[in-house]
Motif scaffolding. Sequence first.
Motif, short mmCIF file in Angstrom:
data_model
loop_
_atom_site.label_atom_id
_atom_site.label_comp_id
_atom_site.label_asym_id
_atom_site.label_seq_id
_atom_site.Cartn_x
_atom_site.Cartn_y
_atom_site.Cartn_z
N UNK A 146 0.83 -1.21 0.00
CA UNK A 146 0.00 0.00 0.00
C UNK A 146 0.86 1.26 0.00
N UNK A 147 1.97 1.24 0.74
CA UNK A 147 2.85 2.40 0.79
C UNK A 147 3.52 2.65 -0.56
N UNK A 148 3.95 1.58 -1.22
CA UNK A 148 4.58 1.74 -2.54
C UNK A 148 3.54 2.24 -3.55
N UNK A 149 2.36 1.64 -3.55
CA UNK A 149 1.29 2.06 -4.47
C UNK A 149 0.97 3.54 -4.29
N UNK A 150 0.86 3.97 -3.04
CA UNK A 150 0.53 5.37 -2.75
C UNK A 150 1.67 6.29 -3.17
N UNK A 151 2.91 5.91 -2.91
CA UNK A 151 4.06 6.74 -3.28
C UNK A 151 4.14 6.92 -4.79
N UNK A 152 3.94 5.82 -5.53
CA UNK A 152 3.97 5.88 -6.99
C UNK A 152 2.83 6.76 -7.51
N UNK A 153 1.65 6.58 -6.95
CA UNK A 153 0.48 7.36 -7.37
C UNK A 153 0.69 8.86 -7.09
N UNK A 154 1.19 9.20 -5.91
CA UNK A 154 1.43 10.61 -5.58
C UNK A 154 2.46 11.23 -6.51
N UNK A 155 3.52 10.49 -6.79
CA UNK A 155 4.55 11.01 -7.69
C UNK A 155 3.98 11.22 -9.09
N UNK A 156 3.33 10.20 -9.61
CA UNK A 156 2.82 10.26 -10.99
C UNK A 156 1.76 11.33 -11.17
N UNK A 157 0.84 11.45 -10.21
CA UNK A 157 -0.31 12.34 -10.37
C UNK A 157 -0.13 13.73 -9.78
N UNK A 158 0.81 13.88 -8.82
CA UNK A 158 0.86 15.15 -8.11
C UNK A 158 2.23 15.83 -8.11
N UNK A 159 3.29 15.09 -7.79
CA UNK A 159 4.57 15.73 -7.50
C UNK A 159 5.57 15.81 -8.65
N UNK A 160 5.64 14.82 -9.51
CA UNK A 160 6.69 14.78 -10.54
C UNK A 160 6.38 15.78 -11.66
N UNK A 161 7.17 16.84 -11.71
CA UNK A 161 6.94 17.89 -12.71
C UNK A 161 7.28 17.40 -14.13
N UNK A 162 8.20 16.46 -14.25
CA UNK A 162 8.52 15.92 -15.59
C UNK A 162 7.32 15.13 -16.11
N UNK A 163 6.72 14.30 -15.27
CA UNK A 163 5.52 13.55 -15.67
C UNK A 163 4.40 14.52 -16.04
N UNK A 164 4.23 15.57 -15.26
CA UNK A 164 3.18 16.55 -15.55
C UNK A 164 3.42 17.25 -16.88
N UNK A 165 4.67 17.47 -17.22
CA UNK A 165 5.02 18.11 -18.49
C UNK A 165 4.73 17.18 -19.67
N UNK A 166 5.00 15.88 -19.49
CA UNK A 166 4.83 14.91 -20.58
C UNK A 166 3.39 14.42 -20.73
N UNK A 167 2.63 14.42 -19.63
CA UNK A 167 1.30 13.81 -19.61
C UNK A 167 0.33 14.31 -20.70
N UNK A 168 0.35 15.59 -21.07
CA UNK A 168 -0.61 16.02 -22.11
C UNK A 168 -0.43 15.33 -23.47
N UNK A 169 0.77 14.83 -23.75
CA UNK A 169 1.00 14.23 -25.07
C UNK A 169 1.42 12.76 -25.02
N UNK A 170 1.70 12.24 -23.83
CA UNK A 170 2.14 10.85 -23.72
C UNK A 170 1.39 10.17 -22.58
#
Length: 143
Positions: free
Chosen positions: A103-127
């Motif tokens: 549960x901790x790993x799932x939550x950490x990955x989800x928070x990074x992917x959806x909220x904290x990682x600015x690189x993911x946020x930059x790429x998400x609109x096109x990938x």
Amino acid sequence: MKTSHATIHYAGNDFFLAVSPSGHAVPIDTNSERSAASGPLELLLLSLGACTGADVISILHKKREQVTDYRVEIRGERREEHPRSFRRLEVRHIVRGHGVSEAAVARAVQLSTDKYCSVAATLRPTAEIVSTWEIQEDAQPLG
């Protein structure tokens, strides 16, 4: 608003020397056949992995999870048509440790992917970014 300033200097023979906003020099090779240094898209994959990896390991440490090793593997699928941008990025988090909580790993990955990682946020609109994880249990130390 925070701004950053990087400089990319052509060094000849398909090489560039990038200087990051913090002043670090990074060679870039745009000749993919020679591949004497990382290319621009390779650096993008590395940036995504480092960004999400920093988030995940920080969150797991805050949760006091006993992580002994951690790595991020990224696979990118590019479009056939130019500019051949990434259409899908698969991010695999591999966590090794003692009794690490799923549960901790799932939550950490989800928070990074959806909220904290600015690189993911930059790429998400096109990938499409697909994140998965695996937990590997370390053998208990002898004694």
